[in-house]
Design an enzyme around this catalytic site. Structure first.
Site, mmCIF file in Angstrom:
data_model
loop_
_atom_site.group_PDB
_atom_site.id
_atom_site.type_symbol
_atom_site.label_atom_id
_atom_site.label_comp_id
_atom_site.label_asym_id
_atom_site.label_seq_id
_atom_site.Cartn_x
_atom_site.Cartn_y
_atom_site.Cartn_z
ATOM 1 N N HIS A 411 11.068 10.494 8.055
ATOM 2 C CA HIS A 411 11.316 9.584 9.176
ATOM 3 C C HIS A 411 11.282 8.159 8.667
ATOM 4 C CE1 HIS A 411 9.498 12.563 12.372
ATOM 5 N NE2 HIS A 411 10.704 12.929 11.968
ATOM 6 N N HIS A 480 4.849 5.435 4.250
ATOM 7 C CA HIS A 480 5.257 4.386 3.303
ATOM 8 C C HIS A 480 5.390 3.057 4.030
ATOM 9 C CE1 HIS A 480 6.543 6.402 -0.609
ATOM 10 N NE2 HIS A 480 5.765 7.236 0.042
ATOM 11 N N GLU A 481 5.059 1.976 3.313
ATOM 12 C CA GLU A 481 5.046 0.615 3.877
ATOM 13 C C GLU A 481 4.110 0.450 5.076
ATOM 14 O OE1 GLU A 481 8.300 2.178 3.809
ATOM 15 O OE2 GLU A 481 8.497 1.626 1.709
ATOM 16 N N GLU A 499 1.750 4.976 0.927
ATOM 17 C CA GLU A 499 2.254 4.222 -0.211
ATOM 18 C C GLU A 499 1.435 2.923 -0.264
ATOM 19 O OE1 GLU A 499 6.541 2.900 -1.947
ATOM 20 O OE2 GLU A 499 6.001 2.224 0.042
ATOM 21 N N GLU A 505 8.738 3.845 -7.770
ATOM 22 C CA GLU A 505 10.151 3.579 -7.451
ATOM 23 C C GLU A 505 10.617 2.221 -7.986
ATOM 24 O OE1 GLU A 505 9.741 3.954 -3.195
ATOM 25 O OE2 GLU A 505 9.632 1.806 -2.890
#
Ligand code: NOJ
Ligand code: CA
Length: 714
Positions: A411, A480-481, A499, A505
């Site tokens: 998502h 993430h973020e 993350e 990455e």
């Protein structure tokens, strides 16, 4: 095993210092009111001062503040010594041993309004927080600022990233406090959301080292219903002051009594390894909210992911740029021929996972909307239920089930968070209907509601709303973020990882993560909890995919393996492409074998910015895994195996840098050796520049005893 003593010292309106010591008496704190009735605390480690007298307080909007004018109304002290078992973790059992000092303050001039400051002093550090009890003269209130100070004793060396409430994906700097420069010009942006504020503001956790040899880590625990904290450094006096993320109209937090702030934490030791083994952050969080946690499992996974980051596949299905959820006819778009998330490609990953015993496959770019997701600040970017025409969700459910592999949903919210919240139930229901029980969420971009920050109170509450809702559906989350974690995985154990830092990455498409990066992360980002760093890259040079790409992973291949041990996470990705693993199955064996949930952890040696050597015992097994990493300097890691069962023979298989390995010049040169070892063995592991070593240690069978030679002690 719960022992608790409570002493109530009724020290009415006394301005004298209250002093308490940690259970082993190593740490001492004092609390007192200054002559002008401002609360202050100080902290020492043995005879060394750690924090000099420092003020505490909260500024309120349109209401008199909780900054001064206090009298001490009550002081309570108690000793707690108990333990608990995390659902997933670095150790089986966590000891929770501290002395608490609860100071009730009153403001006589403000109708005796009450503020409580609670201190918990552990052997490895201090946590304290502000509490606002239910009371007649305080109901709704708005925090305009927090004035917590950490007055340090000198110009310590610090490992820091710039103060920024929208991203933490920076490389670390190592400077004296007086030399910190977090200004925008000094940190030119690869990071789209970067919103740097001042030269002297840095994020927490900030790890420091004093010239008298103390390692000091300042952070926070249990960040709930409050904005995240950075610290602003006074570069002449070395007083650090809390700075909170503001909302769209400049306020920091909206609270209603009873309420409490997160814990402010100071972890301190004369040994760097102690910082890494501290469990203060977890101990200061609340126990699990969920009675049934049987559905929460550690996950080792592969995914359709790295191939997008290295540029050989795309998230988007078509190369148009004016799509609209609910209107675009996706079947009529011209496919670009590079779309990663196809049914066929997903089956390749499912087959690979099944063949090698990995739990799950993540698929990014499966749902419509990626054509113009980035940078447009759209309201409705994704709907989380409409697959692209070439991704057959029902067929993949059938195929994955047949192969005994789980699929992980993705998502990406594109930071359109109101859109995501509107659809959460629908999205999670869709996942369950198709057999998914884990989701990777993402918050790339500028937040909607516009003006909110990733680290502000509204977003802090959002991440928790999402994991709470996910738990209703028995779904595990990898965000993430998000704001960086503060130990909330204890309270919400389905929040497997985040993350919230500069992950692997960046090595695919930017100037990358310098070779010391992974030696600093355990002292900073990992203090709050597991990270989805995505290690395991075997094809180190990106020119392999495209001669014009000069980026590379800034480690050797062996160091990529060591990261599975030095970086704790119950969710670990084998991040490279199946083809790259098939080409080096001997090294891939370590990723197959390594555990992701542990009975025990020993930090054997550590120095922030230089090296980390960690050993961990696999959950419910006699197997140990060891990871040793170094920065750009080659070194020999020393690992005494005295944690092994005495008189028992083990086989140690070392996946190390070959003699000619070097992170830049020869990163993929590795060698694998196996020896018989025992609890008296001291392994000496040569690490190349930017290198590492990963070791699997398992009890030796009779065959092993015949097959392998005894390790020659060097
Ligand atoms: C950033 C995430 O960190 C990364 O893992 C993901 O692939 C992209 N966003 C796209 O969502
Ligand atoms: Ca990211």
């Amino acid at each position: 095993m719960k022992k608790q003593f409570l002493f109530i010292l009724l020290v009415l309106f006394s301005a004298n210092a209250q002093t308490v010591q940690s259970p082993n008496k190593k740490l001492t704190i004092s609390f007192f009111l200054t002559a002008d009735s401002v609360p202050q605390y100080q902290l020492s480690f043995g005879k060394k001062a750690v924090v000099l007298p420092s003020r505490m307080g909260i500024a309120l909007k349109n209401t008199p503040s909780f900054l001064s004018g206090f009298a001490v109304a009550k002081i309570e002290s108690s000793l707690v010594n108990d333990s608990w078992d995390p659902v997933l973790g670095e150790v089986k059992t966590i000891r929770n041993n501290y002395r608490e000092l609860k100071v009730t303050l009153q403001q006589p001039a403000e109708k005796n309004r009450v503020l409580v400051i609670t201190f918990r002093l552990f052997d490895e550090g201090l946590g304290f927080r502000y509490e606002f009890p239910r009371q007649d003269n305080l109901n709704y209130f708005t925090v305009s600022d927090e004035r917590t100070e950490f007055a340090l004793t000198g110009d310590h060396k610090a490992f820091w990233i710039p103060g920024d409430f929208d991203t933490n994906e920076y490389p670390y700097s190592e400077t004296r406090l007086s030399e910190v420069d977090a200004s925008k010009e000094k940190h030119p942006g690869e990071i789209y959301t970067s919103s740097l504020i001042t030269r002297s503001m840095v994020q927490t956790p900030v790890q420091m080292k004093s010239s008298d040899g103390l390692y000091i880590n300042i952070f926070e625990a249990a960040l709930v219903n409050y904005p995240a904290m950075c610290v602003d450094i006074d570069q002449k006096t070395f007083v650090l002051t809390s700075k909170l993320a503001a909302d769209a109209v400049g306020n920091k937090a909206y609270l209603q009594a009873p309420a409490k702030t997160p814990w402010r934490t100071i972890i301190v030791s004369d040994k760097a390894a102690d910082i890494l083994s501290s469990k203060i952050i977890l101990n200061l969080n609340e126990p699990s909210k969920f009675a049934d946690v049987s559905w929460i499992k550690p996950v080792k996974y592969v995914g359709i992911w790295w191939e997008m980051h290295v540029g050989v596949a795309s998230w988007n299905y078509s190369d148009v740029n004016n799509v609209k959820i609910g209107e675009t006819d996706w079947k009529s778009l011209k496919p670009n021929g590079r779309h990663g998330a196809t049914t066929a490609r997903t089956k390749v990953y499912i087959d690979f996972a099944a063949k090698h015993g990995l739990d799950a496959v993540l698929v990014e770019g499966w749902n419509v909307g990626w054509e113009d997701w980035f940078g447009n600040w759209k309201e409705n970017v994704f709907d989380f239920v409409t697959p692209y025409p070439d991704f057959d969700v029902a067929e993949l459910q059938r195929y994955a089930k047949e192969k005994g592999v789980k699929l992980i949903m993705h998502h990406e919210t594109s930071a359109s968070v109101t859109n995501y919240e509107r659809q959460l139930d629908t999205a999670y229901r869709f996942m369950k209907a198709y057999g998914y029980d884990a989701v990777k969420s993402g918050y790339v971009g500028k937040i909607i509601p516009r003006g909110e920050a990733h680290d502000g109170q509204w977003m802090v509450n959002h991440y928790i709303r999402a994991v709470t809702k996910a738990a209703e559906y028995k779904i595990m989350v990898n965000a993430h973020e998000p704001v960086r974690p503060t130990g909330l995985q204890r309270t919400y154990p389905n929040w497997l990882a985040c993350e919230a830092a500069r992950g692997n990455e960046f090595n695919a498409w930017s100037s990358g993560n310098p070779p010391d990066h992974e030696t600093i992360l355990p002292f900073t980002r990992f203090m709050g909890g597991p990270m989805d760093y995505t290690p395991g890259i075997f094809q180190i040079k990106m020119s392999y995919y495209d001669p014009n790409r000069q980026t590379q992973v800034h480690t050797t291949l062996a160091k990529q393996l060591a990261l599975y041990v030095t970086m704790y996470s119950p969710l670990q990705m084998a991040a490279d492409l199946p083809e790259n693993y098939e080409a080096k199955l001997d090294a891939f064996q370590f990723i197959k074998d390594v555990a992701v949930d542990w009975d025990d952890t020993k930090i054997l040696e550590a120095e922030p910015g230089d090296y980390v050597t960690t050993a961990r015992k696999a959950k419910n097994k006699e197997d140990w895994f060891l990871g040793a990493i170094t920065d750009e300097n080659s070194r020999t890691a020393t690992a005494p195996l005295n944690f092994l069962i005495p008189n028992q023979k083990y086989v140690a298989t070392v996946y190390g840098d070959a003699a000619d390995a070097h992170w830049q010049k020869n990163p993929m040169s590795y060698k694998i050796d196996s020896w018989l070892v025992n609890s008296k063995t001291i392994l000496k592991l040569p690490l190349a520049s930017g290198g590492g070593a990963a070791v699997r240690i398992k009890p030796a069978s009779k065959d092993d005893e015949d097959k392998y030679k005894t390790y020659k002690q060097k």
